[in-house]
Design a protein around this motif. Structure first.
Motif, PDB file in Angstrom:
ATOM      1  N   ARG A 190       0.822  -1.215   0.000  1.00  0.00           N
ATOM      2  CA  ARG A 190       0.000   0.000   0.000  1.00  0.00           C
ATOM      3  C   ARG A 190       0.854   1.262   0.000  1.00  0.00           C
ATOM      4  O   ARG A 190       0.356   2.341   0.306  1.00  0.00           O
ATOM      5  N   CYS A 191       2.127   1.142  -0.329  1.00  0.00           N
ATOM      6  CA  CYS A 191       2.978   2.334  -0.414  1.00  0.00           C
ATOM      7  C   CYS A 191       2.257   3.382  -1.251  1.00  0.00           C
ATOM      8  O   CYS A 191       1.891   3.137  -2.386  1.00  0.00           O
ATOM      9  N   TRP A 192       2.047   4.572  -0.714  1.00  0.00           N
ATOM     10  CA  TRP A 192       1.187   5.519  -1.428  1.00  0.00           C
ATOM     11  C   TRP A 192       1.849   6.174  -2.628  1.00  0.00           C
ATOM     12  O   TRP A 192       1.168   6.761  -3.458  1.00  0.00           O
ATOM     13  N   TYR A 193       3.142   6.085  -2.718  1.00  0.00           N
ATOM     14  CA  TYR A 193       3.792   6.585  -3.937  1.00  0.00           C
ATOM     15  C   TYR A 193       3.473   5.634  -5.090  1.00  0.00           C
ATOM     16  O   TYR A 193       3.084   6.041  -6.182  1.00  0.00           O
ATOM     17  N   TYR A 194       3.635   4.381  -4.792  1.00  0.00           N
ATOM     18  CA  TYR A 194       3.375   3.338  -5.785  1.00  0.00           C
ATOM     19  C   TYR A 194       1.895   3.315  -6.156  1.00  0.00           C
ATOM     20  O   TYR A 194       1.519   3.269  -7.323  1.00  0.00           O
ATOM     21  N   ARG A 195       1.050   3.406  -5.133  1.00  0.00           N
ATOM     22  CA  ARG A 195      -0.394   3.381  -5.366  1.00  0.00           C
ATOM     23  C   ARG A 195      -0.858   4.622  -6.117  1.00  0.00           C
ATOM     24  O   ARG A 195      -1.941   4.650  -6.690  1.00  0.00           O
ATOM     25  N   PRO A 229       6.287   6.352 -10.990  1.00  0.00           N
ATOM     26  CA  PRO A 229       7.103   5.344 -11.672  1.00  0.00           C
ATOM     27  C   PRO A 229       8.297   4.891 -10.824  1.00  0.00           C
ATOM     28  O   PRO A 229       9.442   5.102 -11.184  1.00  0.00           O
ATOM     29  N   CYS A 230       8.011   4.249  -9.718  1.00  0.00           N
ATOM     30  CA  CYS A 230       9.076   3.831  -8.798  1.00  0.00           C
ATOM     31  C   CYS A 230       9.594   2.449  -9.202  1.00  0.00           C
ATOM     32  O   CYS A 230       9.099   1.835 -10.132  1.00  0.00           O
ATOM     33  N   TYR A 231      10.583   1.988  -8.466  1.00  0.00           N
ATOM     34  CA  TYR A 231      11.166   0.675  -8.765  1.00  0.00           C
ATOM     35  C   TYR A 231      10.104  -0.408  -8.902  1.00  0.00           C
ATOM     36  O   TYR A 231      10.114  -1.208  -9.827  1.00  0.00           O
ATOM     37  N   ARG A 232       9.192  -0.411  -7.929  1.00  0.00           N
ATOM     38  CA  ARG A 232       8.199  -1.489  -7.930  1.00  0.00           C
ATOM     39  C   ARG A 232       7.308  -1.404  -9.172  1.00  0.00           C
ATOM     40  O   ARG A 232       6.760  -2.402  -9.620  1.00  0.00           O
ATOM     41  N   ALA A 233       7.195  -0.208  -9.696  1.00  0.00           N
ATOM     42  CA  ALA A 233       6.380  -0.036 -10.894  1.00  0.00           C
ATOM     43  C   ALA A 233       7.235  -0.161 -12.151  1.00  0.00           C
ATOM     44  O   ALA A 233       6.790   0.182 -13.241  1.00  0.00           O
ATOM     45  N   ASN A 241      13.054   3.549 -11.838  1.00  0.00           N
ATOM     46  CA  ASN A 241      14.396   3.454 -11.274  1.00  0.00           C
ATOM     47  C   ASN A 241      14.602   4.408 -10.107  1.00  0.00           C
ATOM     48  O   ASN A 241      15.651   4.977  -9.937  1.00  0.00           O
ATOM     49  N   ILE A 242      13.544   4.580  -9.311  1.00  0.00           N
ATOM     50  CA  ILE A 242      13.694   5.436  -8.144  1.00  0.00           C
ATOM     51  C   ILE A 242      12.729   4.951  -7.067  1.00  0.00           C
ATOM     52  O   ILE A 242      11.653   4.430  -7.385  1.00  0.00           O
ATOM     53  N   CYS A 243      13.129   5.109  -5.817  1.00  0.00           N
ATOM     54  CA  CYS A 243      12.185   4.881  -4.725  1.00  0.00           C
ATOM     55  C   CYS A 243      11.826   6.249  -4.158  1.00  0.00           C
ATOM     56  O   CYS A 243      12.660   6.902  -3.533  1.00  0.00           O
ATOM     57  N   TYR A 244      10.602   6.664  -4.404  1.00  0.00           N
ATOM     58  CA  TYR A 244      10.163   7.973  -3.911  1.00  0.00           C
ATOM     59  C   TYR A 244       9.959   7.965  -2.404  1.00  0.00           C
ATOM     60  O   TYR A 244       9.915   9.016  -1.779  1.00  0.00           O
ATOM     61  N   ALA A 245       9.808   6.778  -1.840  1.00  0.00           N
ATOM     62  CA  ALA A 245       9.490   6.691  -0.411  1.00  0.00           C
ATOM     63  C   ALA A 245      10.735   6.749   0.458  1.00  0.00           C
ATOM     64  O   ALA A 245      10.626   6.832   1.677  1.00  0.00           O
ATOM     65  N   ASP A 246      11.892   6.687  -0.150  1.00  0.00           N
ATOM     66  CA  ASP A 246      13.117   6.820   0.645  1.00  0.00           C
ATOM     67  C   ASP A 246      13.997   7.895   0.017  1.00  0.00           C
ATOM     68  O   ASP A 246      15.033   7.621  -0.569  1.00  0.00           O
ATOM     69  N   GLU A 293       4.723   4.666   7.154  1.00  0.00           N
ATOM     70  CA  GLU A 293       4.218   3.293   7.111  1.00  0.00           C
ATOM     71  C   GLU A 293       5.243   2.323   6.534  1.00  0.00           C
ATOM     72  O   GLU A 293       4.938   1.159   6.365  1.00  0.00           O
ATOM     73  N   HIS A 294       6.443   2.780   6.209  1.00  0.00           N
ATOM     74  CA  HIS A 294       7.362   1.938   5.442  1.00  0.00           C
ATOM     75  C   HIS A 294       8.244   1.025   6.305  1.00  0.00           C
ATOM     76  O   HIS A 294       8.029   0.890   7.496  1.00  0.00           O
ATOM     77  N   ALA A 295       9.231   0.426   5.642  1.00  0.00           N
ATOM     78  CA  ALA A 295       9.917  -0.753   6.200  1.00  0.00           C
ATOM     79  C   ALA A 295      11.111  -0.434   7.102  1.00  0.00           C
ATOM     80  O   ALA A 295      11.786   0.577   6.936  1.00  0.00           O
ATOM     81  N   ARG A 325      16.266  -1.222  -2.294  1.00  0.00           N
ATOM     82  CA  ARG A 325      15.766  -0.139  -3.155  1.00  0.00           C
ATOM     83  C   ARG A 325      14.333   0.215  -2.763  1.00  0.00           C
ATOM     84  O   ARG A 325      14.040   1.332  -2.431  1.00  0.00           O
ATOM     85  N   CYS A 326      13.442  -0.752  -2.771  1.00  0.00           N
ATOM     86  CA  CYS A 326      12.055  -0.520  -2.369  1.00  0.00           C
ATOM     87  C   CYS A 326      11.944  -0.685  -0.858  1.00  0.00           C
ATOM     88  O   CYS A 326      12.465  -1.640  -0.294  1.00  0.00           O
ATOM     89  N   VAL A 327      11.259   0.259  -0.212  1.00  0.00           N
ATOM     90  CA  VAL A 327      11.119   0.183   1.246  1.00  0.00           C
ATOM     91  C   VAL A 327       9.668  -0.062   1.660  1.00  0.00           C
ATOM     92  O   VAL A 327       9.259   0.259   2.772  1.00  0.00           O
ATOM     93  N   ALA A 328       8.909  -0.648   0.757  1.00  0.00           N
ATOM     94  CA  ALA A 328       7.491  -0.880   1.046  1.00  0.00           C
ATOM     95  C   ALA A 328       7.315  -2.089   1.967  1.00  0.00           C
ATOM     96  O   ALA A 328       8.207  -2.917   2.094  1.00  0.00           O
ATOM     97  N   VAL A 329       6.144  -2.155   2.584  1.00  0.00           N
ATOM     98  CA  VAL A 329       5.867  -3.274   3.479  1.00  0.00           C
ATOM     99  C   VAL A 329       4.704  -4.114   2.969  1.00  0.00           C
ATOM    100  O   VAL A 329       3.853  -3.654   2.227  1.00  0.00           O
TER     101      VAL A 329
END
Ligand SMILES: Cc1cc2nc3c(=O)[nH]c(=O)nc-3n(C[C@H](O)[C@H](O)[C@H](O)COP(=O)(O)OP(=O)(O)OC[C@H]3O[C@@H](n4cnc5c(N)ncnc54)[C@H](O)[C@@H]3O)c2cc1C
Ligand code: HEM
Ligand code: SF4
Lengths: 801, 273, 337
Positions: free
Chosen positions: C128-133, C137-141, C144-149, C157-159, C165-169
């Motif tokens: 539910r990382c809100w950047y991704y949601r 265009p983050c790594y998970r999507a 080539n960037i993690c907006y959450a870190d 809410e992160h890890a 690279r990705c800090v989502a939970v």
């Protein structure tokens, strides 16, 4: 207090069955033949200029029927301040640029994806303090604040202003400033002085019903289904937005799924469906999604604040020196911060007070009144500080509030206005009684495993009424009393409650009273907006005035029909008859028929001079349909109307997890004579619950780098859920009539909210000790950080996190 | 097929994020095509064992083992080879669908490579003759001649200096792509968790980052092609004397005389020590 | 292209009635297809037009994927992947033997969501990382960037663990309970049936940054088997959240403990919402075996659990929170109990 039997008793409002069975039709439930749907293209950037739009591909799609942009909006006398339905220079992410009408939403959405908009990104700012810094960005091209609703100017503070402040809030050049008494002296004389930096976040209104609209034209007349708080007063706003005369507009809005101030006279998007409908020649439905609601809906402005408070040893406040920076959004100039100063002045009646404030434009959604605008913020900010002072001075939380409480003689604010009535000490006493304060107090600080109990009490106030509107009613040949209400049906039920004053006065049963509401084609009188807790006061008065007119006319009709003087008749039991001889008289049905025969003022062919033109139109529309009672509220009055709510909360904070359970909440109101006991309890509890959200979980978050919000969804914004509401909810009232209303009533929409936020904040603070960050919401993480000594991730002044 | 990968940034603007991985397949295909082409060509024109000219007395000072690569140079080459392979494998296997925790190994190998190259630059500038890898106008002419000869036209090219021209060209290609991956790779480390730099994905502007990733990617796929051909030549029988020299450091007098022009690569006793 | 929310883009909808048909469709449409269970995660993505499958395979008509039945393994149960969370939370056998799971399921979101959401979907749901949601265009999507870190990111809410690279939970409530119960996940795909330990179902971004589980595009999770091993053990589940309904965990914990006298004979301890997958605390478990259930042991276990935690700007509170939850799990009493 009214002597009638309806006023002051519970009843089943006329809309209830429809609502609980789901049959009530809200704006988006309507359908019409050939109806199109619209979807909007929203700005992805917080501030930009639209250089060009290429919509050829979209227009060529099958099923796409039309597109409008800001160019299709009527000219306005463009107050720099106000936003419009569409724009070419979006001031916040999510501001609408254009609207596409298509046969269905899927097609409209697909069309929007094909439209190429060339944006020039412009500098933007989210945090007012960033904009005040030397060289900081401005939210608007011309500056960062709006003066006099017409000019954008730039105000920057000096580097020195920022340096001197250290961790506290800097206080540079103000835009608004007033002083009553001598604050410097007041602080000097104080036994205890607190200097605190405080923060209250901005907040979306989160009405359950979004601001959807459906519009169609017949000849030159626009019919529009909207989600609005007010009914009659919405017509003007629609007309202005569409560029037509208010008489060409029919507003239909029988129900409103919440507005909280964000839909006072309708909504900014109303012209979209109307203009697209005009352009395409077909009805157009504009369903507003939750995400959009959070964009072009409205929001409460946040405050960064600093206060110096001086206290005597007995708790009496010698001085308040308050500075507020208001997060204004990109448009308009919110009045919240100045209202806040008035609330502070009234709640604590300081011996001396200075207020300074500045409202800074940011690239965030347009601000508007939200339930107790300014009042909620200042109450949430100051009440926990008052508690700290009480602790330092060794005073009881109630005592310190009592010694500073306003009463009927109080004057407040910069121009030292009077209030009509203030029974705050009585409310505090009553709250202590209803909540069983003594017992609660004994529980403060008690632990149970890892949990610790905290209690809090808070005083909240807000304006509670206005005057001078019109009442209009008809007794038709069916013998029933039709009370025409131009105010809205916002769920507060004042639309029904204020009608009961007329029923009482005329002795009509509730069964024989029909309330006519929710559709401006049904001849509604000029009314107060359904906002600012105005309607209860304003329309008990207006309806009473019209009922008195009705009574007079009933007697005259009887006298003309049966002979004798009007004075020799009485109205009772739904008849008008000769005093002492019930048999000699007319039923209301007969009187209505007679009135139609008599014409003139009796059946609305003539209207009084002093009523509003709009009401005259409504009277004309009713002409010949029965006996018409119509009058303007001419009771007059002096002083400002305010209601007060005292909230008491008990919480348990789990020191291992930071979790908070609200276990008890009492709200006691000083709201004059009680019109609708069940409705009152719902208001003060509902406002309280809304407050729990602001105190605990509800958030407004922006990414500072991109200026894009994350809390557009209810699950990320986190307003409170029913499980966050204690089972032990109590309500009470001092039930002392306001002297300036013939029935003694004051409004109660606003004041309950601040009491809920502040009581819970105070209770949490009571449990965990003085907040290291004096801000709200006090979320689990901040509480746990404080308890565990983890450095807080944000500063007290951080906005939008 | 596309060359770049684009994405929409949070403001809905099209941004360049990296090269398209189609280019990876292209590089692999290109490398393999070259290899196959060369094998076909080689089958048709079997390599002649170079004649060892009789240079008479002139050769008497020439030792039997001629040092071609110093120990330091060989160490560098192999460290570089290992890190390169590591970098290639860690970068591209995941793209090819073999998933594993590649990023830490990748940046660590990257750091080793960077260190090795810094060493090599210092070593080369002070101890080696930079002219050895310089490509002069004459080199280009000879290269043209070599190519034409290979296609069955004209005279064979003259014998070469210490590094034949194709080696020099190759070295320069490695130099460019190597710098490409290193400079960009070091920057890219701030985009990922690492033990050296603090993470800060906003260090550069968004569009600059796009180019950083593109350059890293282009250099990386370039290296794929280069390394495929490099390995191919290294294992060809007729080039094995060179490969061996990268292991043992020396070449035989015979190979020396057969492939090099003693006038151009002057080997003295001193040099052979 | 404009950002449009809350309106689905077109796709072809298939509603197979058997697992075989569903799998055949998955095989045929591969990556362009999307399995739809309760839709509470899926429909969000579709409505926001961020994930745009061409083919949606609605599993709701696959009867054999529904329901809870006893297994041959004494005391064990098998839960069809399409069983709703409400059914899981209210099932008598689960309540009596695997109360941990019932507890976890009952704390998911809201009654409406539990009536609709499935156990298979709940464990397979995306982060539910809100950047991704938000469609960034983050790594998970695939970016080539993690907006959450980033220095300005809002990552409360992160890890704390296993970020790469990705800090989502992983936001699931039932997942840690299933790992604690040593459940087995039954996966069907081209190669037939595959049964994996619950623990191995979840992956970190180190393995594949665009996925949360090992499920391949052609595979379906068909059921979850809970062996009898931990039936009736001493369970503890606690979820800390901002509000008491309709809210994902800030941190949750699930533990199953076998105690004789006051001594811990065996324990499985799992924390979620602190990393990209439910974090099984194997080191802590090892330490705890043979220890007695005391506050001190719990405290020490909590400290040990934190080894390797890397807080971000806004989530350092998760460190004491997780430590205290581990302590409470050992102690066996939350404050709310
Ligand atoms: C507002 C909100 C709050 C929530 N709060 C919580 C919470 O507090 N705790 C919590 O644990 N969850 C929470 N959830 C998640 C929710 O409970 C669902 O469990 C979850 O969204 C997915 O379940 P679903 O059945 O709806 O699956 P879907 O949304 O249909 O599917 C989810 C994903 O799993 C895949 N999938 C589903 N079933 C299978 C299968 N059998 N085989 C292969 N792939 C499959 C889908 O393709 C999709 O990618 C919340 C959801 C919402 C919308
Ligand atoms: C043979 C040399 C190298 C090759 C083939 C190579 C290849 C790659 C490739 C293909 C990627 C994926 C890029 C993307 O996702 O767009 C990558 C990422 C990366 N490379 Fe390299 N690289 C090499 C050298 C280096 C060096 C020398 C460094 C550092 C000093 C480095 C650091 C990185 C880092 C940190 C990433 C991750 C960036 C991210 O995922 O955002 N690389 N590399
Ligand atoms: S935490 Fe993961 S999902 Fe969130 S922005 Fe970073 S990469 Fe994307």
């Amino acid at each position: 207090m009214a002597d009638g039997k309806l006023f002051g008793t519970d009843y089943i409002p006329a809309d209830l069955v429809a609502k609980v069975t789901g049959r009530a039709k809200y704006a988006e439930d309507f359908r019409a033949d050939g109806m199109l749907f619209t979807k909007l293209l929203l700005s992805p950037m917080p501030h930009a200029r639209v250089r060009s739009i290429d919509d050829r591909e979209a227009l060529a799609m099958e099923g796409v029927m039309g597109i409008i942009t800001a160019d299709d909006l009527p000219e306005t006398d463009n107050l720099v301040g106000s936003d419009r339905a569409l724009t070419m220079e979006p001031m916040y992410q999510g501001e609408p640029i254009l609207a596409v009408a298509a046969v269905d939403e899927e097609t409209a959405a697909a069309a929007i994806e094909k439209i190429k908009v060339d944006y020039e990104p412009l500098p933007f700012v989210i945090d007012p303090l960033d904009s005040l810094r030397p060289g900081g960005p401005n939210a608007r091209v011309g500056g960062n604040t709006i003066v006099d609703r017409k000019e954008v100017v730039e105000i920057k503070w000096t580097a020195q202003d920022f340096e001197e402040a250290g961790d506290s809030m800097p206080m540079g050049e103000a835009e608004v400033e007033w002083e009553v008494g001598d604050v410097a002296k007041g602080l000097e004389e104080a036994h205890l002085v607190l200097d605190e930096t405080l923060y209250h976040q901005s907040q979306t209104h989160h009405p359950l019903e979004t601001r959807s609209c459906m519009a169609y034209w017949q000849n030159d007349k626009l019919t529009i289904h909207v989600s609005t708080q007010s009914t009659q007063r919405t017509a003007g706003a629609v007309a202005r937005g569409v560029g037509i005369d208010p008489t060409q507009v029919v507003v239909i809005a029988e129900y409103c799924g919440g507005g909280f101030g964000s839909k006072i006279g309708g909504t900014v998007n109303m012209p979209i469906a109307a203009l697209l409908s005009k352009k395409t020649g077909r009805p157009v439905m504009h369903r507003v999604s939750r995400e959009e609601e959070n964009a072009y809906g409205r929001a409460r402005p946040g405050f960064q604040g600093r206060v110096k408070l001086g206290f005597r040893a007995d708790g009496r406040i010698t001085a308040i020196d308050l500075y507020l920076i208001q997060d204004n959004g990109g448009y308009g100039r919110s009045g919240d911060f100045t209202s806040a100063s008035r609330c502070a002045s009234l709640n604590y009646t300081p011996l001396n007070m200075r207020f300074r404030g500045i409202s800074i434009l940011t690239n965030t959604p347009t601000r508007a009144a939200q339930r107790a605008p300014g009042g909620v913020q200042i109450t949430a900010m100051l009440e926990p500080v008052i508690d700290m002072a009480a602790k330092k001075l060794g005073l009881d939380q109630i005592e310190i509030r009592k010694i500073n409480a306003p009463d009927n003689d109080t004057t407040y604010g910069s121009n030292e206005h009077h209030v009509t009535s203030a029974y705050v000490r009585e409310a505090l006493d009553k709250a202590a009684e209803v909540s069983n304060w003594a017992e609660l107090k004994a529980q403060s600080g008690q632990t149970n495993g890892s949990k610790v109990t905290g209690i809090g009490i808070a005083l909240s106030s807000y304006v509670a009424g206005s005057r001078g509107f019109d009442g209009l009613m008809v007794i038709r040949p069916d013998g029933k009393l039709y009370v025409h209400q131009g105010i809205g049906n916002l769920g507060t039920h004042s639309v029904f409650g204020t009608a009961r004053v007329a029923s009482d006065h005329l002795g009509v049963s509730w069964e024989n009273t029909e309330v006519v509401w929710g559709n401006t084609s049904r001849h509604l009188p000029h009314s107060a907006v359904q906002a600012g807790s105005q309607t209860t006061h304003a329309h008990t008065r207006a309806n009473l005035a019209a009922a008195i007119d009705m009574e007079k006319k009933l007697k005259e009709v009887a006298a003309r029909t049966l002979g004798g003087s009007a004075d020799s008749y009485v109205v009772a039991g739904e008849r008008v008859y000769r005093r002492g001889n019930r048999g000699s008289g007319l039923s209301f049905a007969q009187a209505a028929e007679k009135a139609i025969e008599l014409g003139g003022t009796f059946d609305g062919h003539e209207a009084p001079e002093d009523i509003n033109d709009w009401t005259k139109g409504a009277v004309a529309g009713l002409a010949g349909q029965g006996l018409v009672g119509v009058a303007k509220d001419n009771y007059g009055g002096e002083g400002d109307l305010w209601s007060f709510v005292v909230g008491v909360a008990k919480v348990e904070v789990d020191r291992e997890t930071g979790a908070v359970e609200i276990q008890h909440y009492t709200a006691v109101a000083d709201t004059g004579a009680v019109m609708n006991p069940r409705g009152l309890a719902a208001q003060i509890h509902g406002g309280g619950v809304q407050g729990f959200g602001l105190a605990r979980s509800q958030k407004w978050v922006y990414d500072p780098k991109w200026g894009v919000p994350f809390t557009q969804r209810l699950y990320t914004a986190k307003p409170p859920s029913i499980l966050d509401v204690p089972l032990d909810m109590r309500a009470g009232t001092v039930d002392l009539p306001d002297p300036q209303n013939p029935v003694g009533a004051k409004g109660i929409g606003e004041a309950p909210f601040g009491a809920g936020v502040a009581a819970v904040l105070c209770a949490i603070q009571d449990a965990i000790g003085e907040f290291d960050l004096k801000r709200s919401p006090m979320t689990t993480d901040l509480i746990l950080n404080q308890l565990e000594g983890v450095p807080q991730p944000i500063t007290v002044l951080a906005t939008d996190v | 097929m596309s060359i770049f990968q684009w994405a929409q940034n949070p403001w809905g603007q099209e941004i360049l994020i990296r090269i398209s991985w189609d280019l990876l397949y292209l590089a692999i295909a290109g490398g393999l095509a070259f290899v196959i082409g060369h094998l076909v060509y080689r089958a048709k024109n079997p390599p002649k064992t170079a004649e060892v000219p009789d240079i008479g007395d002139a050769g008497k000072d020439i030792p039997e083992k001629i040092v071609r690569h110093s120990l330091a140079a060989r160490l560098f080459h192999w460290v570089m080879a290992i890190t390169m392979i590591t970098l290639l494998v860690t970068a591209f296997f995941p793209i090819l669908g073999i998933q594993f925790n590649w990023v830490p190994i990748h940046w660590m190998a990257g750091i080793v490579l960077t260190a090795a190259i810094i060493f090599h630059i210092i070593h080369a500038s002070f101890w080696l003759n930079l002219r050895n890898i310089w490509i002069s106008r004459q080199d280009w002419a000879e290269w043209k001649q070599e190519m034409e000869h290979a296609l069955g036209k004209g005279e064979p090219p003259p014998k070469t200096d210490k590094y034949p021209v194709d080696h020099r060209i190759y070295h320069n290609a490695i130099l460019v792509t190597g710098f490409g991956v290193i400079v960009t790779g070091l920057l890219m480390m701030v985009r990922v968790e690492n033990l050296i730099f603090a993470r800060n994905s906003y260090l550069l502007a968004e569009s600059t980052w796009g180019w950083v990733y593109v350059i890293h990617g282009l250099s990386a796929v370039g290296l794929v092609g280069l390394i495929i051909t490099h390995i191919y030549f290294a294992i060809l029988p007729e080039k094995r004397w060179i490969t061996k020299s990268m292991i043992w450091g020396w070449i035989t007098k015979k190979d020396y005389l057969a492939n090099h022009d003693p006038e151009r690569w002057v080997v003295t006793d001193k040099a052979s020590k | 292209m404009a950002v449009i929310r809350d309106t689905m883009a077109e796709f072809d909808l298939f509603q197979p009635a058997s697992i075989d048909d569903a799998l055949a469709l998955k095989r045929r449409y591969g990556k362009t297809s999307w399995a739809l269970a309760g839709g509470l995660d899926s429909l969000d993505w579709f409505k926001d037009r961020i994930k745009r499958p061409e083919v949606v395979i609605d599993l709701s008509a696959v009867e054999s994927m529904r329901g809870i039945r006893e297994t041959d393994d004494a005391d064990g149960v098998e839960i069809g992947a399409m069983t709703t969370l409400t059914e899981v939370a209210e099932h008598a056998g689960i309540l009596s033997r695997f109360g941990l799971l019932a507890d976890a399921a009952s704390k998911v979101a809201t009654p409406q969501i539990r009536n609709q959401g499935t156990i298979g979907g709940n464990v397979t749901q995306d982060t539910r990382c809100w950047y991704y949601r938000g469609g960034w265009p983050c790594y998970r999507a695939g970016g080539n960037i993690c907006y959450a870190d980033t220095p300005t990111a809002i990552n409360r809410e992160h890890a704390l663990f296993e970020s790469n690279r990705c800090v989502a939970v992983n936001p699931s409530d039932t997942a840690p309970a299933l790992v604690a119960l040593d459940a087995k996940f039954v996966i069907m795909g081209g190669g037939g049936e595959k049964v994996v330990d619950a623990e191995d179902y979840f992956i970190t971004p180190a393995k594949d940054i665009t996925r949360m589980t090992i499920l391949e595009p052609g595979e379906l999770l068909t059921s979850i088997r809970i062996p009898g091993t931990w039936a009736g053990a001493r369970f503890y589940f606690e979820k800390v959240r901002d509000r008491q309904a309709w809210d994902f965990p800030l941190v949750n914990i699930a533990s199953a403990m076998k105690v004789s006298g006051n001594t811990i004979e065996d324990i499985r301890l799992v924390v979620n919402a602190v990393g990209p997958r439910p974090l099984r605390l194997t080191d802590v478990e090892r330490q705890l075996k043979g220890q007695s259930v005391t506050e001190e042991v719990g405290q020490a276990a909590g400290e040990l659990a934190l080894l390797g935690a890397r807080p971000l700007q806004h989530n350092a509170y998760k460190i004491p929170l997780m430590r205290n939850l581990v302590k409470r799990a050992i102690r066996g009493t939350g404050a709310r109990a």
